[in-house]
Design a protein around this motif. Sequence first.
Motif, PDB file in Angstrom:
ATOM      1  N   VAL A   1       0.867  -1.177   0.000  1.00 42.45           N
ATOM      2  CA  VAL A   1       0.000   0.000   0.000  1.00 42.45           C
ATOM      3  C   VAL A   1       0.899   1.220   0.000  1.00 42.45           C
ATOM      4  O   VAL A   1       1.459   1.605   1.027  1.00 42.45           O
ATOM      5  N   ASP A   2       1.092   1.779  -1.180  1.00 44.84           N
ATOM      6  CA  ASP A   2       1.987   2.923  -1.360  1.00 44.84           C
ATOM      7  C   ASP A   2       1.434   3.771  -2.490  1.00 44.84           C
ATOM      8  O   ASP A   2       1.691   3.536  -3.660  1.00 44.84           O
ATOM      9  N   ASP A   3       0.639   4.752  -2.133  1.00 48.28           N
ATOM     10  CA  ASP A   3      -0.054   5.612  -3.083  1.00 48.28           C
ATOM     11  C   ASP A   3       0.184   7.051  -2.627  1.00 48.28           C
ATOM     12  O   ASP A   3       0.010   7.362  -1.447  1.00 48.28           O
ATOM     13  N   PRO A   4       0.603   7.941  -3.528  1.00 49.27           N
ATOM     14  CA  PRO A   4       0.837   9.333  -3.123  1.00 49.27           C
ATOM     15  C   PRO A   4      -0.336   9.983  -2.387  1.00 49.27           C
ATOM     16  O   PRO A   4      -0.136  10.892  -1.577  1.00 49.27           O
ATOM     17  N   LEU A   5      -1.567   9.516  -2.651  1.00 48.01           N
ATOM     18  CA  LEU A   5      -2.713  10.086  -1.928  1.00 48.01           C
ATOM     19  C   LEU A   5      -2.680   9.736  -0.450  1.00 48.01           C
ATOM     20  O   LEU A   5      -3.333  10.396   0.365  1.00 48.01           O
ATOM     21  N   GLY A   6      -1.929   8.675  -0.103  1.00 45.15           N
ATOM     22  CA  GLY A   6      -1.829   8.284   1.303  1.00 45.15           C
ATOM     23  C   GLY A   6      -1.308   9.389   2.200  1.00 45.15           C
ATOM     24  O   GLY A   6      -1.614   9.423   3.395  1.00 45.15           O
TER      25      GLY A   6
ATOM     26  N   ILE B   1       2.685  -1.569   4.417  1.00 43.93           N
ATOM     27  CA  ILE B   1       1.892  -0.334   4.369  1.00 43.93           C
ATOM     28  C   ILE B   1       2.804   0.841   4.693  1.00 43.93           C
ATOM     29  O   ILE B   1       3.403   0.898   5.778  1.00 43.93           O
ATOM     30  N   LYS B   2       2.911   1.761   3.763  1.00 47.93           N
ATOM     31  CA  LYS B   2       3.879   2.848   3.891  1.00 47.93           C
ATOM     32  C   LYS B   2       3.505   3.840   4.985  1.00 47.93           C
ATOM     33  O   LYS B   2       4.369   4.429   5.622  1.00 47.93           O
ATOM     34  N   TYR B   3       2.207   4.007   5.220  1.00 52.07           N
ATOM     35  CA  TYR B   3       1.754   5.124   6.042  1.00 52.07           C
ATOM     36  C   TYR B   3       1.348   4.657   7.434  1.00 52.07           C
ATOM     37  O   TYR B   3       0.652   3.656   7.591  1.00 52.07           O
ATOM     38  N   SER B   4       1.763   5.390   8.439  1.00 48.29           N
ATOM     39  CA  SER B   4       1.416   5.061   9.828  1.00 48.29           C
ATOM     40  C   SER B   4       0.150   5.808  10.221  1.00 48.29           C
ATOM     41  O   SER B   4       0.183   6.802  10.957  1.00 48.29           O
ATOM     42  N   LYS B   5      -0.955   5.323   9.677  1.00 50.91           N
ATOM     43  CA  LYS B   5      -2.266   5.909   9.928  1.00 50.91           C
ATOM     44  C   LYS B   5      -3.232   4.778  10.214  1.00 50.91           C
ATOM     45  O   LYS B   5      -2.912   3.601   9.975  1.00 50.91           O
ATOM     46  N   PRO B   6      -4.432   5.073  10.708  1.00 50.60           N
ATOM     47  CA  PRO B   6      -5.417   4.000  10.897  1.00 50.60           C
ATOM     48  C   PRO B   6      -5.718   3.314   9.567  1.00 50.60           C
ATOM     49  O   PRO B   6      -5.891   3.968   8.535  1.00 50.60           O
ATOM     50  N   VAL B   7      -5.784   1.992   9.593  1.00 52.26           N
ATOM     51  CA  VAL B   7      -6.084   1.208   8.397  1.00 52.26           C
ATOM     52  C   VAL B   7      -7.563   0.811   8.410  1.00 52.26           C
ATOM     53  O   VAL B   7      -8.051   0.232   9.384  1.00 52.26           O
ATOM     54  N   VAL B   8      -8.269   1.169   7.338  1.00 55.37           N
ATOM     55  CA  VAL B   8      -9.656   0.758   7.151  1.00 55.37           C
ATOM     56  C   VAL B   8      -9.738   0.077   5.791  1.00 55.37           C
ATOM     57  O   VAL B   8      -9.550   0.721   4.757  1.00 55.37           O
TER      58      VAL B   8
ATOM     59  N   SER C   1      -6.134  -9.199  10.331  1.00 53.76           N
ATOM     60  CA  SER C   1      -5.890  -9.017  11.772  1.00 53.76           C
ATOM     61  C   SER C   1      -4.410  -8.921  12.096  1.00 53.76           C
ATOM     62  O   SER C   1      -4.044  -8.526  13.212  1.00 53.76           O
ATOM     63  N   THR C   2      -3.550  -9.254  11.135  1.00 56.83           N
ATOM     64  CA  THR C   2      -2.111  -9.108  11.364  1.00 56.83           C
ATOM     65  C   THR C   2      -1.655  -7.665  11.174  1.00 56.83           C
ATOM     66  O   THR C   2      -0.511  -7.335  11.512  1.00 56.83           O
ATOM     67  N   ILE C   3      -2.526  -6.822  10.633  1.00 62.03           N
ATOM     68  CA  ILE C   3      -2.173  -5.415  10.419  1.00 62.03           C
ATOM     69  C   ILE C   3      -2.260  -4.674  11.749  1.00 62.03           C
ATOM     70  O   ILE C   3      -3.339  -4.594  12.361  1.00 62.03           O
ATOM     71  N   LYS C   4      -1.160  -4.122  12.176  1.00 66.24           N
ATOM     72  CA  LYS C   4      -1.100  -3.465  13.487  1.00 66.24           C
ATOM     73  C   LYS C   4      -2.118  -2.340  13.614  1.00 66.24           C
ATOM     74  O   LYS C   4      -2.754  -2.164  14.657  1.00 66.24           O
ATOM     75  N   GLY C   5      -2.272  -1.563  12.568  1.00 65.74           N
ATOM     76  CA  GLY C   5      -3.139  -0.388  12.644  1.00 65.74           C
ATOM     77  C   GLY C   5      -4.556  -0.618  12.160  1.00 65.74           C
ATOM     78  O   GLY C   5      -5.284   0.355  11.892  1.00 65.74           O
ATOM     79  N   LEU C   6      -4.987  -1.892  12.054  1.00 65.84           N
ATOM     80  CA  LEU C   6      -6.338  -2.150  11.551  1.00 65.84           C
ATOM     81  C   LEU C   6      -7.382  -1.561  12.502  1.00 65.84           C
ATOM     82  O   LEU C   6      -7.456  -1.933  13.678  1.00 65.84           O
ATOM     83  N   ARG C   7      -8.194  -0.662  11.966  1.00 63.70           N
ATOM     84  CA  ARG C   7      -9.217   0.000  12.786  1.00 63.70           C
ATOM     85  C   ARG C   7     -10.601  -0.033  12.141  1.00 63.70           C
ATOM     86  O   ARG C   7     -11.496   0.684  12.574  1.00 63.70           O
TER      87      ARG C   7
END
Length: 607
Positions: free
Chosen positions: A467-472, A502-509, A546-552
């Motif tokens: 997951v690496d998109d400039p919009l991120g 996942i490049k970005y340290s944000k909540p993952v939905v 569920s392995t994604i740390k930031g899954l929200r």
Amino acid sequence: MIKAALNLFILVLLSYAAAGQSGPVQNNKARVALSLNGKWNYIVDPYENGFYDYRRKAFDASASGKGGFFDDVTNTDQSELIEYNFDYSPALNVPGDWNSQVEKLELYEGTVWYRKKFNMSPDKGKKYFLYFAAANYEAHVYLNGKKLGVHKGGFTPFQFQIDKHLINGENSVVVKVDNTRKQDEIPTINTDWWNYGGITRDVFITETPQSYIADYKIQLSAADRGTIEGYIQLAGNTQTENVKVQIPELGISLQVKTDASGKAHIRIPSRKISYWSPENPKIYGVTISSASDQVHDRIGFKTIETKGQDILLNGKSVFLRGISIHDENPLLAGRLRSEGDMRMMLQWAKELGCNYVRLAHYPHSEDMVRLADEMGLMVWAEVPVYWTISWDNPDTYNNAKQQLTDLISRDKNRSSVIIWSVGNETPLSEQRHAFMGNLISHARSLDNTRLIAAALEVHRNGTEVIVDDPLGEKIDLVSFNEYAGWYWGGTPDEIGKYHFNIKYSKPVVVSEFGADALGGFYADNKTKFSEEYQEALYESQIALLSTIKGLRGMTPWILADFRSPRRQHPIYQNFWNRKGLISETGSKKKAFYTLKSFYSKKQEQYK
């Protein structure tokens, strides 16, 4: 020269319509003076004979402005040649689409003319507006033979002021609706849902005083949960005057003065607010009054924000237990037509254990969002910037921007809306980054109280899901669609070999995942289109995600089966996308209970 003048004329009409007479009046349905819902006569016009002459010149752009079906005339002289007659034409239900009401129009894309006659006795001291909650896709609107304007966009409201055109007595409104798919429109040619044509939502005439409350925003401050803020905008004969905001249950009665443009900003401290949430969908009665006008609304107050990899609702971490929903009734062909249809869909989501729904891939009805307010379901609201758009076309961008503006303007007072989405599965390119980036900036300029998102695509390198998109960098969530086990990645038992980068340290939905299953088709968990395959995929996807740390949060695809011309397998699909957890008969598939069990655990975890 004539062609240039005609193009200019059309552009003027389009800009006039896009302005929407300064935009539809906020909470327009609270002002209904006359409903035009019901039976409308219609004429199918695939060659657009009612709009163009045989030289392909538009009748409404001619010197006389006459000659088209919009004149709504009948023979007064037997020697007169008139090749249409609305009075003897069949009728369609409005709201409703033509595809599901007339068998021969099931796959029809093109022009249909609608005509409705109504009686009125207009008051000269009032203003009147003809309001359409939606018509798909391009609508040319005429009243008593006079063109009011044009609107593009199949899911957003529009209105025209009609004081000067109303007759005391019988009136005729004629609408040319064209749902032809075109590359430069929003959405573009290629979609994965049925292109329902027609006047698909409510039509009514509203009445206002000469000076009226045109718009307002009353929401909780993003920076202070103890403060209600916003604005009130008067229109018409605007002048400086006092306006009042009352919320009796909170003991609030505030009077402010508008400026010369008719606008007044409000800021109301209140420490007594019971915050809106899925567990407590509290809605307050709000009354806004001016010297000559008064509007009532029901508004809830909440804040939504991100902090690190958490999503905070009213300051508390929340997991978005969601599902995606189309504006379509699987049990009765066509768009959702009534509150009963909409309540059924949202109640199914509640039964699944959801606190959140993604209303994909376009603005759903205002009634749907108001029901979400009432029922306690958070909402992802989206515009149909879908797949491959004409990124370099300025008119296409302006169309998308207008639809986004109309969506935010309409629903900005709805407590359930937590996310504005600017698009779905758009491929990477510099032109797309600029287009989408500008939409994101525009959304933020209109509303700073919600999150901004887009359903991004993933890319793969072996077993790595990237997951690496400039919009991120610009959106608030890492939101993406991921179809391991269906479109790629082998069978459900092979999904576990993948991992995310996942490049970005944000909540993952996760905005989509899923698999087709024909309701009632049972086999083993390696047989595609079986309920067992879909069930196994959900089990494996839940374990992987569920392995994604930031899954929200997540909104799997989709609550119920829906119709799509892209899905053509004669046994398993037959023009249906079968990724629903509920079949077209209303039966819950096995995967429904898999997701429900997961959501039950998440609900306990986030108490």
